[in-house]
Write an enzyme that holds these catalytic residues in place. Structure first.
Site, PDB file in Angstrom:
ATOM      1  N   HIS A 209       0.799  -1.140  -0.053  1.00  0.00           N
ATOM      2  CA  HIS A 209       0.005  -0.080  -0.024  1.00  0.00           C
ATOM      3  C   HIS A 209       0.858   1.291  -0.051  1.00  0.00           C
ATOM      4  O   HIS A 209       0.495   2.331   0.235  1.00  0.00           O
ATOM      5  CB  HIS A 209      -0.981   0.012   1.266  1.00  0.00           C
ATOM      6  CG  HIS A 209      -2.214   1.111   1.294  1.00  0.00           C
ATOM      7  ND1 HIS A 209      -2.212   1.986   2.179  1.00  0.00           N
ATOM      8  CD2 HIS A 209      -3.166   0.985   0.401  1.00  0.00           C
ATOM      9  CE1 HIS A 209      -3.359   2.860   1.821  1.00  0.00           C
ATOM     10  NE2 HIS A 209      -3.913   1.941   0.796  1.00  0.00           N
ATOM     11  N   LYS A 211       3.283   4.320  -1.004  1.00  0.00           N
ATOM     12  CA  LYS A 211       3.473   5.496  -2.262  1.00  0.00           C
ATOM     13  C   LYS A 211       4.791   6.110  -1.990  1.00  0.00           C
ATOM     14  O   LYS A 211       4.798   6.837  -1.088  1.00  0.00           O
ATOM     15  CB  LYS A 211       2.355   6.219  -2.332  1.00  0.00           C
ATOM     16  CG  LYS A 211       0.936   5.742  -2.451  1.00  0.00           C
ATOM     17  CD  LYS A 211       0.223   5.535  -1.198  1.00  0.00           C
ATOM     18  CE  LYS A 211      -1.133   4.874  -1.511  1.00  0.00           C
ATOM     19  NZ  LYS A 211      -1.899   4.209  -0.159  1.00  0.00           N
ATOM     20  N   ASP A 216      17.290  10.275  -7.130  1.00  0.00           N
ATOM     21  CA  ASP A 216      18.888  10.614  -7.074  1.00  0.00           C
ATOM     22  C   ASP A 216      19.084  10.540  -5.349  1.00  0.00           C
ATOM     23  O   ASP A 216      20.198  11.208  -5.162  1.00  0.00           O
ATOM     24  CB  ASP A 216      19.266  11.853  -7.575  1.00  0.00           C
ATOM     25  CG  ASP A 216      19.061  11.843  -9.075  1.00  0.00           C
ATOM     26  OD1 ASP A 216      19.064  10.684  -9.637  1.00  0.00           O
ATOM     27  OD2 ASP A 216      19.133  12.854  -9.605  1.00  0.00           O
ATOM     28  N   HIS A 386      -9.173  11.525   1.771  1.00  0.00           N
ATOM     29  CA  HIS A 386      -8.544  10.232   1.688  1.00  0.00           C
ATOM     30  C   HIS A 386      -7.142  10.347   2.266  1.00  0.00           C
ATOM     31  O   HIS A 386      -6.151   9.535   2.602  1.00  0.00           O
ATOM     32  CB  HIS A 386      -8.082   9.964   0.068  1.00  0.00           C
ATOM     33  CG  HIS A 386      -7.433   8.513   0.051  1.00  0.00           C
ATOM     34  ND1 HIS A 386      -6.097   8.524  -0.236  1.00  0.00           N
ATOM     35  CD2 HIS A 386      -8.050   7.453   0.163  1.00  0.00           C
ATOM     36  CE1 HIS A 386      -6.014   6.918  -0.433  1.00  0.00           C
ATOM     37  NE2 HIS A 386      -6.934   6.542  -0.084  1.00  0.00           N
ATOM     38  N   LYS A 388      -4.265  10.695   5.387  1.00  0.00           N
ATOM     39  CA  LYS A 388      -3.959  10.032   6.459  1.00  0.00           C
ATOM     40  C   LYS A 388      -2.938  10.645   7.494  1.00  0.00           C
ATOM     41  O   LYS A 388      -1.801  10.562   7.152  1.00  0.00           O
ATOM     42  CB  LYS A 388      -3.137   8.558   6.172  1.00  0.00           C
ATOM     43  CG  LYS A 388      -4.091   7.789   5.464  1.00  0.00           C
ATOM     44  CD  LYS A 388      -3.639   7.685   3.921  1.00  0.00           C
ATOM     45  CE  LYS A 388      -4.305   6.552   2.871  1.00  0.00           C
ATOM     46  NZ  LYS A 388      -5.705   6.348   2.941  1.00  0.00           N
ATOM     47  N   ASP A 393      -0.228  18.075  19.824  1.00  0.00           N
ATOM     48  CA  ASP A 393       0.459  19.003  21.018  1.00  0.00           C
ATOM     49  C   ASP A 393       1.261  20.081  20.125  1.00  0.00           C
ATOM     50  O   ASP A 393       2.130  20.310  20.978  1.00  0.00           O
ATOM     51  CB  ASP A 393       1.161  18.187  21.951  1.00  0.00           C
ATOM     52  CG  ASP A 393       0.248  17.313  22.929  1.00  0.00           C
ATOM     53  OD1 ASP A 393      -0.994  17.762  22.873  1.00  0.00           O
ATOM     54  OD2 ASP A 393       0.528  16.445  23.637  1.00  0.00           O
TER      55      ASP A 393
END
Length: 468
Positions: A209, A211, A216, A386, A388, A393
């Site tokens: 899952h 990405k 370089d 979508h 995450k 704090d």
């Protein structure tokens, strides 16, 4: 005669599976659920178990990961003595489980939504000089894929090495024609556990899952955004996709590159050498650190679940969470409830619209428990959210690929960036609060009045949530 043979095979197979569940089941509740399914649903229960419930520790990937770990330099456990400050325990935990120390001297760039993200990505790719590493859960045909193909062709002609990993299920719609064209121009391409009927049962449940793009070993990207035109054009019936991505420069880039190289070994059995010697990195004491945390089904512990758990438990003033799939286990439920009941401002920002109705029912099934304990829930109404994100704090934040569900914690390969960075945390907090202003806040006294039909759907989704 054939009936007797079939019944005999069925009984033997059932006994083998039952014994395996009893010996290797990690969670008693989950083991009991599978045993009930096998005995209550003849044939169908075994089929579901083979499809979704096989013991992950018997997967071939476990051995591959161990082989690679034996070939790479071992983590220096003495490094933990240099960790200090409020989040020392979290740094130590992430280092011991994911093997990457926090590093200083990183530059962070927050990228919100598809257009901004892909502008930054294509700019970085255009300036590649040596190599491009790229992997995605979802890689779809479309304008973005076409633009990438043209860019890849140009960079290969310039002598740049390009390696690409795509997930075999998440990118199932990616055309053979496109893949063949990539190979023809010189892109090194591998599918992570491609869909094949002969090993359908052993491969379907373990997905990559992540990405990641690394250029370089100087600039890297990670977050929630996939290679899909819906991030630019929206999706019919759902609207615009909103998401968050992160661009990094500095030592943390090498760690993301090592995550890619680990996955490259899993798909190719080829050990890649880093462009820079990451073993020479020395942690500089700083209030602005980045730590890469990667986890998968071949780890000894649920790395990302434990990371989220620690962040929630360490919150003193607030913890704000944006995630489309909040289907937590009991440990995270208790952590969130305990934080809220202790006076911590706990807020969840969830998409009001859903890309999967049954999953949405499962997410909503936890809302009553959360609201009752004082957790604030906001439903984002514009398109599909979508992202995450976790921020706490004005001191610590997380951006990555992991959802708050058992699939992300136990069956998917995921990667998050943990930022011990005050200014970046404040930036994410401001963005979160701005999104909350335009969202619909749920009220406990109103939510408990929802119809029995909705409650039934939520219960149905919750029962099926282990399969997601």
């Amino acid at each position: 005669m054939w009936t007797a043979i079939f019944v005999g095979i069925y009984i033997v197979l059932t006994l083998v599976i039952v014994i395996s569940i009893i010996l290797h089941g990690a969670k008693p509740t989950k083991s009991l659920a599978w045993l009930l399914a096998i005995f209550a649903i003849p044939v169908g229960g075994i089929f579901l178990y083979l499809l979704f419930g096989r013991n992950r520790r018997k997967n071939k990937l476990i051995q591959l990961k161990k082989d690679l770990f034996n070939k790479l330099p071992k983590p220096n456990l003495e490094q933990v003595s240099t960790f200090n400050g409020r989040y020392r325990k979290l740094m130590t935990h992430c280092y011991k489980t994911s093997h990457f120390p926090p590093t200083s001297n990183n530059e962070l760039h927050l990228l919100k939504d598809g257009r901004t993200t892909f502008e930054a990505i294509f700019y970085a790719l255009e300036n590649a000089k040596v190599q491009i590493h790229i992997q995605y859960y979802i890689f779809e045909d479309g304008e973005l894929a076409t633009k990438l193909f043209k860019l890849f062709k140009k960079k290969i002609e310039e002598g740049v090495v390009i390696r690409l990993i795509y997930d075999g299920i998440g990118s199932f719609s990616l055309s053979k024609k496109y893949l063949n064209q990539l190979v023809e121009i010189g892109v090194e391409v591998y599918s992570f556990l491609p869909f094949k009927f002969g090993r359908y049962f052993s491969s379907l449940n373990f997905r990559n899952h992540r990405k990641i793009i690394v250029v370089d070993s100087e600039v890297a990207f990670t977050g929630g955004i996939n290679i899909s035109d819906k991030y630019l054009k929206g999706q019919i019936g759902l609207g615009k996709w909103h998401d968050m991505h992160l661009m990094l420069e500095g030592p943390s880039v090498n760690h993301l590159d090592q995550v890619f190289m680990t996955d490259w070994y899993l798909v190719s059995t080829v050990v890649l050498q880093p462009l820079q010697n990451i073993e020479t990195e020395v942690l500089t004491i700083s209030d602005e650190l980045v730590q890469i945390v990667a986890g998968g089904p071949d780890d000894d512990f649920p790395v990302l679940e434990q990371t989220y758990f620690s962040m929630i438990n360490m919150a003193k003033k607030y913890i704000y969470i944006t995630n489309p799939y909040i289907i937590p286990g009991q440990s995270l439920i208790r952590a969130l409830q305990t934080a809220a009941l202790s006076g911590v401002d706990v807020r969840l920002l969830v998409s009001e619209n859903a890309d999967n109705k049954v999953v949405s029912w499962a997410v909503h099934s936890y809302f009553e428990l959360f609201l009752k304990s004082g957790i604030k829930i906001y439903l984002f109404p514009d398109g599909f959210l979508h992202s995450k994100i976790m921020v706490s704090d004005d001191a610590i934040s997380s951006i990555g690929t992991a959802n708050l569900d058992d699939r992300s914690f136990e069956q998917n390969y995921e990667v998050n960036a943990i930022m011990y960075h005050k200014e970046f945390a404040k930036l994410l907090k401001e963005d979160f609060l701005q999104d909350c202003i335009g969202s619909n806040e749920l009220r406990y006294d109103e939510f408990i009045q929802r119809s029995w039909g909705k409650k039934l759907k939520e219960g149905f989704g919750k029962v099926l949530s282990p399969l997601f």
